[in-house]
Design a protein around this motif. Structure first.
Motif, mmCIF file in Angstrom:
data_model
loop_
_atom_site.group_PDB
_atom_site.id
_atom_site.type_symbol
_atom_site.label_atom_id
_atom_site.label_comp_id
_atom_site.label_asym_id
_atom_site.label_seq_id
_atom_site.Cartn_x
_atom_site.Cartn_y
_atom_site.Cartn_z
ATOM 1 N N SER A 17 23.551 -20.856 -44.926
ATOM 2 C CA SER A 17 22.354 -20.020 -44.746
ATOM 3 C C SER A 17 21.499 -19.987 -46.011
ATOM 4 C CB SER A 17 22.720 -18.600 -44.308
ATOM 5 O OG SER A 17 23.371 -17.909 -45.344
ATOM 6 N N THR A 18 22.124 -20.062 -47.164
ATOM 7 C CA THR A 18 21.365 -20.040 -48.413
ATOM 8 C C THR A 18 20.638 -21.361 -48.619
ATOM 9 O OG1 THR A 18 23.045 -18.534 -49.293
ATOM 10 C CG2 THR A 18 21.483 -19.454 -50.867
ATOM 11 N N ARG A 19 21.258 -22.441 -48.219
ATOM 12 C CA ARG A 19 20.603 -23.761 -48.270
ATOM 13 C C ARG A 19 19.358 -23.753 -47.380
ATOM 14 N NH1 ARG A 19 24.138 -29.133 -47.316
ATOM 15 N NH2 ARG A 19 22.881 -30.477 -48.657
ATOM 16 N N ARG A 20 19.472 -23.201 -46.190
ATOM 17 C CA ARG A 20 18.330 -23.101 -45.271
ATOM 18 C C ARG A 20 17.245 -22.222 -45.869
ATOM 19 N NH1 ARG A 20 15.394 -20.375 -42.084
ATOM 20 N NH2 ARG A 20 16.444 -18.404 -42.295
ATOM 21 N N PHE A 21 17.636 -21.099 -46.453
ATOM 22 C CA PHE A 21 16.685 -20.155 -47.042
ATOM 23 C C PHE A 21 15.824 -20.831 -48.111
ATOM 24 C CE2 PHE A 21 15.826 -16.947 -50.387
ATOM 25 C CZ PHE A 21 15.091 -16.037 -49.654
ATOM 26 N N TYR A 22 16.457 -21.479 -49.087
ATOM 27 C CA TYR A 22 15.687 -22.114 -50.158
ATOM 28 C C TYR A 22 14.940 -23.353 -49.665
ATOM 29 C CZ TYR A 22 17.675 -18.888 -53.500
ATOM 30 O OH TYR A 22 18.015 -17.744 -54.164
ATOM 31 N N GLY A 23 15.526 -24.095 -48.733
ATOM 32 C CA GLY A 23 14.886 -25.296 -48.226
ATOM 33 C C GLY A 23 13.772 -25.017 -47.228
ATOM 34 N N GLU A 24 14.041 -24.189 -46.217
ATOM 35 C CA GLU A 24 13.054 -23.949 -45.158
ATOM 36 C C GLU A 24 12.092 -22.806 -45.471
ATOM 37 O OE1 GLU A 24 14.813 -23.669 -41.264
ATOM 38 O OE2 GLU A 24 16.198 -25.305 -41.722
ATOM 39 N N VAL A 25 12.622 -21.668 -45.871
ATOM 40 C CA VAL A 25 11.754 -20.512 -46.109
ATOM 41 C C VAL A 25 10.867 -20.746 -47.332
ATOM 42 C CG1 VAL A 25 11.686 -18.034 -46.605
ATOM 43 C CG2 VAL A 25 13.370 -18.931 -44.971
ATOM 44 N N PHE A 26 11.452 -21.199 -48.420
ATOM 45 C CA PHE A 26 10.664 -21.478 -49.626
ATOM 46 C C PHE A 26 10.035 -22.864 -49.610
ATOM 47 C CE2 PHE A 26 12.896 -17.889 -51.448
ATOM 48 C CZ PHE A 26 11.902 -17.307 -52.184
ATOM 49 N N GLY A 27 10.603 -23.768 -48.841
ATOM 50 C CA GLY A 27 10.074 -25.128 -48.798
ATOM 51 C C GLY A 27 10.418 -25.930 -50.038
ATOM 52 N N LEU A 28 11.547 -25.611 -50.678
ATOM 53 C CA LEU A 28 11.946 -26.325 -51.892
ATOM 54 C C LEU A 28 12.583 -27.661 -51.539
ATOM 55 C CD1 LEU A 28 13.573 -23.443 -53.996
ATOM 56 C CD2 LEU A 28 11.185 -24.211 -53.991
ATOM 57 N N GLU A 29 12.278 -28.663 -52.334
ATOM 58 C CA GLU A 29 12.862 -29.985 -52.156
ATOM 59 C C GLU A 29 14.312 -29.969 -52.608
ATOM 60 O OE1 GLU A 29 12.347 -34.483 -54.006
ATOM 61 O OE2 GLU A 29 10.836 -32.960 -54.427
ATOM 62 N N GLU A 30 15.168 -30.533 -51.769
ATOM 63 C CA GLU A 30 16.594 -30.605 -52.098
ATOM 64 C C GLU A 30 16.873 -31.870 -52.886
ATOM 65 O OE1 GLU A 30 20.615 -31.008 -49.524
ATOM 66 O OE2 GLU A 30 19.279 -29.367 -48.914
ATOM 67 N N GLY A 31 17.740 -31.743 -53.892
ATOM 68 C CA GLY A 31 18.175 -32.889 -54.681
ATOM 69 C C GLY A 31 19.592 -33.265 -54.306
ATOM 70 N N ARG A 32 20.410 -33.527 -55.302
ATOM 71 C CA ARG A 32 21.804 -33.882 -55.051
ATOM 72 C C ARG A 32 22.546 -32.710 -54.418
ATOM 73 N NH1 ARG A 32 20.466 -35.640 -60.065
ATOM 74 N NH2 ARG A 32 21.257 -33.717 -60.936
ATOM 75 N N SER A 33 23.634 -33.033 -53.725
ATOM 76 C CA SER A 33 24.445 -31.971 -53.128
ATOM 77 C C SER A 33 25.848 -32.484 -52.850
ATOM 78 C CB SER A 33 23.809 -31.464 -51.834
ATOM 79 O OG SER A 33 23.828 -32.465 -50.841
ATOM 80 N N SER A 34 26.727 -31.544 -52.559
ATOM 81 C CA SER A 34 28.084 -31.864 -52.118
ATOM 82 C C SER A 34 28.433 -30.851 -51.029
ATOM 83 C CB SER A 34 29.070 -31.776 -53.295
ATOM 84 O OG SER A 34 29.443 -30.435 -53.529
ATOM 85 N N ASP A 35 29.687 -30.807 -50.646
ATOM 86 C CA ASP A 35 30.131 -29.812 -49.666
ATOM 87 C C ASP A 35 30.159 -28.414 -50.261
ATOM 88 O OD1 ASP A 35 30.459 -31.831 -47.831
ATOM 89 O OD2 ASP A 35 32.630 -31.988 -48.124
ATOM 90 N N HIS A 36 30.025 -28.291 -51.598
ATOM 91 C CA HIS A 36 30.191 -27.002 -52.263
ATOM 92 C C HIS A 36 29.006 -26.558 -53.119
ATOM 93 C CE1 HIS A 36 34.328 -27.044 -50.943
ATOM 94 N NE2 HIS A 36 34.412 -28.281 -51.390
ATOM 95 N N TRP A 37 27.981 -27.400 -53.262
ATOM 96 C CA TRP A 37 26.809 -27.039 -54.063
ATOM 97 C C TRP A 37 25.593 -27.844 -53.624
ATOM 98 C CZ3 TRP A 37 24.826 -31.174 -56.692
ATOM 99 C CH2 TRP A 37 25.702 -32.217 -56.996
ATOM 100 N N VAL A 38 24.399 -27.304 -53.945
ATOM 101 C CA VAL A 38 23.142 -27.965 -53.605
ATOM 102 C C VAL A 38 22.138 -27.739 -54.735
ATOM 103 C CG1 VAL A 38 21.237 -28.115 -51.936
ATOM 104 C CG2 VAL A 38 23.530 -27.458 -51.145
ATOM 105 N N ASP A 39 21.482 -28.818 -55.166
ATOM 106 C CA ASP A 39 20.393 -28.752 -56.152
ATOM 107 C C ASP A 39 19.065 -28.562 -55.426
ATOM 108 O OD1 ASP A 39 21.967 -29.343 -58.358
ATOM 109 O OD2 ASP A 39 21.229 -31.387 -58.595
ATOM 110 N N PHE A 40 18.180 -27.748 -56.018
ATOM 111 C CA PHE A 40 16.821 -27.607 -55.507
ATOM 112 C C PHE A 40 15.830 -27.751 -56.650
ATOM 113 C CE2 PHE A 40 19.126 -25.252 -52.237
ATOM 114 C CZ PHE A 40 18.550 -25.777 -51.084
#
Length: 141
Positions: A17-40
């Motif tokens: 849900s936090t990935r969706r929040f920063y990606g969709e609600v804020f529209g931030l570009e996602e960078g590298r990620s794993s099953d346990h972390w995500v860069d924005f």
């Protein structure tokens, strides 16, 4: 003034849900990620959400009084240009964002006049977004 990008790694107990929040609600570009972390890309800075058990500040935020409002502590955010702040405020409203402190103008007509808003991400991390009428007053007393 040339600024170096900051890096902030913060805990989230619900990565999806936090990935969706920063990606969709804020529209931030996602960078590298794993099953346990995500860069924005957080306005040119590196924000990393890391899966982590709920922290005490996520359970119940402490507040300090500022300008007649209870400001959550800890919090982080970014200083935007005035128009960019207004656009973000409208975007957040269009997503039905619940604000801790609704967008408003703080210190109106005084040194340091600024637009500000506070909200929580899905894991209770407090964010502040602000803009100054006169950016040279960012550190004014």
């Amino acid at each position: 003034m040339s600024l170096s990008p900051f890096h902030l790694a913060m805990p989230v107990y619900d990565l999806k849900s936090t990935r969706r929040f920063y990606g969709e609600v804020f529209g931030l570009e996602e960078g590298r990620s794993s099953d346990h972390w995500v860069d924005f890309n957080f306005y040119g800075h590196q924000l990393v959400i890391h899966e982590h058990p709920k922290t005490p500040s996520q359970e119940s935020a402490h507040t300090n009084p500022v300008d007649g409002h209870d400001v959550p502590v800890p919090h982080f955010g970014i200083v935007l240009g005035w128009e960019e702040w207004e656009t973000l405020a409208e975007r957040l409203k269009s997503f039905g964002t619940e604000f801790v402190i609704e967008p408003y103008i703080r210190f109106k007509g005084q040194v340091g006049e600024q637009a500000t808003m506070f909200l929580l991400d899905p894991c209770g991390n407090a964010l502040e977004f602000k803009a100054f009428k006169d950016m040279s007053q960012l550190f004014a007393k």
